[in-house]
Design a protein around this motif. Sequence first.
Motif, PDB file in Angstrom:
ATOM      1  N   ILE A   1     -27.007 -65.310  39.836  1.00  0.00           N
ATOM      2  CA  ILE A   1     -26.252 -64.416  38.648  1.00  0.00           C
ATOM      3  C   ILE A   1     -25.395 -63.200  39.388  1.00  0.00           C
ATOM      4  N   LYS A   2     -24.063 -63.312  38.766  1.00  0.00           N
ATOM      5  CA  LYS A   2     -23.457 -61.933  39.369  1.00  0.00           C
ATOM      6  C   LYS A   2     -22.686 -61.262  38.053  1.00  0.00           C
ATOM      7  N   ILE A   3     -23.253 -59.824  37.896  1.00  0.00           N
ATOM      8  CA  ILE A   3     -22.627 -59.147  37.041  1.00  0.00           C
ATOM      9  C   ILE A   3     -21.678 -58.125  37.515  1.00  0.00           C
ATOM     10  N   THR A   4     -20.493 -57.859  36.822  1.00  0.00           N
ATOM     11  CA  THR A   4     -19.541 -57.044  37.240  1.00  0.00           C
ATOM     12  C   THR A   4     -19.138 -56.314  35.940  1.00  0.00           C
ATOM     13  N   PRO A   5     -19.131 -54.766  36.226  1.00  0.00           N
ATOM     14  CA  PRO A   5     -19.529 -54.161  37.204  1.00  0.00           C
ATOM     15  C   PRO A   5     -20.905 -53.924  37.757  1.00  0.00           C
ATOM     16  N   LYS A   6     -21.063 -53.538  38.926  1.00  0.00           N
ATOM     17  CA  LYS A   6     -22.327 -53.577  39.464  1.00  0.00           C
ATOM     18  C   LYS A   6     -23.045 -52.311  38.636  1.00  0.00           C
ATOM     19  N   ASP A   7     -24.383 -52.645  38.502  1.00  0.00           N
ATOM     20  CA  ASP A   7     -25.326 -51.779  38.024  1.00  0.00           C
ATOM     21  C   ASP A   7     -25.061 -50.273  38.162  1.00  0.00           C
TER      22      ASP A   7
ATOM     23  N   GLU B   1     -15.140 -50.020  24.661  1.00  0.00           N
ATOM     24  CA  GLU B   1     -14.468 -48.789  23.970  1.00  0.00           C
ATOM     25  C   GLU B   1     -14.723 -47.650  25.294  1.00  0.00           C
ATOM     26  N   ARG B   2     -13.911 -46.646  25.100  1.00  0.00           N
ATOM     27  CA  ARG B   2     -13.890 -45.821  26.453  1.00  0.00           C
ATOM     28  C   ARG B   2     -15.409 -44.800  26.110  1.00  0.00           C
ATOM     29  N   SER B   3     -15.935 -44.325  27.323  1.00  0.00           N
ATOM     30  CA  SER B   3     -16.800 -43.506  27.240  1.00  0.00           C
ATOM     31  C   SER B   3     -18.126 -44.039  26.636  1.00  0.00           C
ATOM     32  N   THR B   4     -18.346 -45.336  27.084  1.00  0.00           N
ATOM     33  CA  THR B   4     -19.600 -46.055  26.214  1.00  0.00           C
ATOM     34  C   THR B   4     -20.244 -46.520  27.305  1.00  0.00           C
ATOM     35  N   THR B   5     -21.687 -46.557  27.222  1.00  0.00           N
ATOM     36  CA  THR B   5     -22.750 -47.158  28.063  1.00  0.00           C
ATOM     37  C   THR B   5     -23.010 -48.508  27.459  1.00  0.00           C
ATOM     38  N   TYR B   6     -22.883 -49.567  28.440  1.00  0.00           N
ATOM     39  CA  TYR B   6     -23.243 -51.045  28.044  1.00  0.00           C
ATOM     40  C   TYR B   6     -24.342 -51.448  28.843  1.00  0.00           C
ATOM     41  N   LYS B   7     -25.177 -52.413  28.294  1.00  0.00           N
ATOM     42  CA  LYS B   7     -26.185 -52.965  28.738  1.00  0.00           C
ATOM     43  C   LYS B   7     -26.064 -54.528  28.705  1.00  0.00           C
ATOM     44  N   LEU B   8     -26.299 -55.084  30.174  1.00  0.00           N
ATOM     45  CA  LEU B   8     -26.067 -56.716  29.891  1.00  0.00           C
ATOM     46  C   LEU B   8     -27.209 -57.249  30.534  1.00  0.00           C
ATOM     47  N   ALA B   9     -27.840 -58.399  29.822  1.00  0.00           N
ATOM     48  CA  ALA B   9     -28.900 -59.297  30.147  1.00  0.00           C
ATOM     49  C   ALA B   9     -28.408 -60.492  30.288  1.00  0.00           C
ATOM     50  N   ALA B  10     -28.556 -61.293  31.393  1.00  0.00           N
ATOM     51  CA  ALA B  10     -28.118 -62.757  31.616  1.00  0.00           C
ATOM     52  C   ALA B  10     -29.513 -63.510  32.130  1.00  0.00           C
TER      53      ALA B  10
ATOM     54  N   ASP C   1     -32.992 -77.801  38.376  1.00  0.00           N
ATOM     55  CA  ASP C   1     -34.319 -78.264  38.197  1.00  0.00           C
ATOM     56  C   ASP C   1     -35.000 -77.472  36.954  1.00  0.00           C
ATOM     57  N   GLY C   2     -34.123 -76.841  36.299  1.00  0.00           N
ATOM     58  CA  GLY C   2     -34.664 -76.049  34.957  1.00  0.00           C
ATOM     59  C   GLY C   2     -35.258 -74.813  35.407  1.00  0.00           C
ATOM     60  N   ARG C   3     -35.106 -74.307  36.637  1.00  0.00           N
ATOM     61  CA  ARG C   3     -35.906 -73.028  36.877  1.00  0.00           C
ATOM     62  C   ARG C   3     -34.954 -71.902  36.479  1.00  0.00           C
ATOM     63  N   VAL C   4     -35.692 -70.908  35.774  1.00  0.00           N
ATOM     64  CA  VAL C   4     -34.916 -69.921  35.089  1.00  0.00           C
ATOM     65  C   VAL C   4     -34.883 -68.670  35.963  1.00  0.00           C
ATOM     66  N   ALA C   5     -33.398 -68.057  35.892  1.00  0.00           N
ATOM     67  CA  ALA C   5     -33.244 -66.609  36.671  1.00  0.00           C
ATOM     68  C   ALA C   5     -32.651 -65.652  35.639  1.00  0.00           C
ATOM     69  N   HIS C   6     -33.096 -64.514  35.896  1.00  0.00           N
ATOM     70  CA  HIS C   6     -32.536 -63.505  35.280  1.00  0.00           C
ATOM     71  C   HIS C   6     -31.765 -62.392  35.881  1.00  0.00           C
ATOM     72  N   GLU C   7     -30.931 -61.534  35.269  1.00  0.00           N
ATOM     73  CA  GLU C   7     -30.121 -60.344  35.828  1.00  0.00           C
ATOM     74  C   GLU C   7     -29.698 -59.490  34.888  1.00  0.00           C
ATOM     75  N   ASN C   8     -29.969 -58.120  35.237  1.00  0.00           N
ATOM     76  CA  ASN C   8     -29.561 -57.166  34.223  1.00  0.00           C
ATOM     77  C   ASN C   8     -28.863 -55.994  34.807  1.00  0.00           C
ATOM     78  N   ALA C   9     -27.700 -55.287  34.085  1.00  0.00           N
ATOM     79  CA  ALA C   9     -27.084 -54.281  34.689  1.00  0.00           C
ATOM     80  C   ALA C   9     -26.626 -53.254  33.504  1.00  0.00           C
ATOM     81  N   SER C  10     -26.435 -52.309  33.837  1.00  0.00           N
ATOM     82  CA  SER C  10     -25.952 -51.110  32.974  1.00  0.00           C
ATOM     83  C   SER C  10     -24.811 -50.462  33.478  1.00  0.00           C
ATOM     84  N   PHE C  11     -23.843 -50.088  32.685  1.00  0.00           N
ATOM     85  CA  PHE C  11     -22.500 -49.335  33.197  1.00  0.00           C
ATOM     86  C   PHE C  11     -21.931 -48.486  32.177  1.00  0.00           C
ATOM     87  N   THR C  12     -21.177 -47.556  32.663  1.00  0.00           N
ATOM     88  CA  THR C  12     -20.487 -46.882  31.514  1.00  0.00           C
ATOM     89  C   THR C  12     -18.782 -46.769  31.802  1.00  0.00           C
TER      90      THR C  12
END
Length: 417
Positions: free
Chosen positions: A60-66, A117-126, A132-143
Amino acid sequence: MTNSRRRKGLTVASALLGGVLVLSACSSGGDDASAGDGGKDTSQAKVDEAAAEKTSEAQIKITPKDGSDNASINNSAAVTVSKGTLTDVSMTTADGTAVDGEISADKTSWKPSVQLERSTTYKLAAEAKDADGRVAHENASFTTVSPTNSFIGTFTPDDGTTVGVGMPVSINFDKAITNKAAVQKGITVSSTSGQEVVCHWFNANRMDCRPDDYWQENSTVTLKLALDGVEGADGVYGVQQKTVTFKTGRNQVTYVDAKTKQMKVTQDGKTVKTIPISAGSPDNKTYEGQMVISEKFKETRMNGATVGFTDDDGKGEYDIKDVPHAMRLTTSGTFVHGNYWGADSIFGSVNTSHGCVGLNDTKGANDPDTEGAWFYNNSIVGDVVVVQNTGDKTVAPDNGLNGWNMSWADWKAGSAV
């Protein structure tokens, strides 16, 4: 045998027996233990191998980076996955407000469905799964970029409108632009007429774009703003990514002659109506030059104090709260408008105004048969009004949407690219 000898013998036997036990313990792997591992314990390797078998191959890749700041409000918050498919993506603001988004049909990407929105902090969880059904997780936060560190351009005309052939594209920036070339390269204006369009900087906050001559009638003009991430000044970045289109209507140009006190309305070069007018008095002459209607008001208030016409007490020399059929020609306050307070006899015979062009009209702006009403109803924003023979100076190109009063050579000289 003495007791001491017996104890020594037992000690030696115990030592030998202990050695055999130790050797037995180390060689419990049999032949595999001696197969090139130098006697290394394989139990950890087996644990690592088992853990690897349980780890998902989904990447999993999240942009922008954490941890990013000054992130784009248009192109941020993209989630993609390789060697797997997305099963869930959630995006929230710092206070927990959910942000709408959508996973693509092939389940390999996600993006928000609303502008950030401008000047706002967001959190992403993917979350994603591999084959094979194996689960992967990724998290990031940016402003996202703040208003202090970003700029926008307010443009005219509006998207989807139909305007007169004199309407330039005018963009006013909310921050002073020092990297003019970079910003101008992020803005393109084109027309189905094929006319060359050049942009001109009046100052650090305003850029207008137009062709050499008026737009061709019935054409479509497209403005593209690709300013997202463009550095307009040191540490100040654009946030707009937008396409705007507008159409031009019939070619209407009106000629006001202050000497003859007549106004000639032409469409496609042919005179369609002549209207008697009253222009600026000898003490308050009307500007000369090519002017563009920028606003229309069925009724509006006109107070002399707002444009510098005051009496000895500092009050406006006039204050008319219901001027009918008013159309703005300059930012400084020049209008073509209806006049119900003047005698009918002044129109076509004497110039009496404080600089505007007056047409005979009635109070209330409800009589469609007056000259003021006719001109208002047959004009659109972007129509050209050419004022002649007033004896005053030519209107400044940046006083309103009046860049047509600059030669093509001078106009092109104001381009940053």
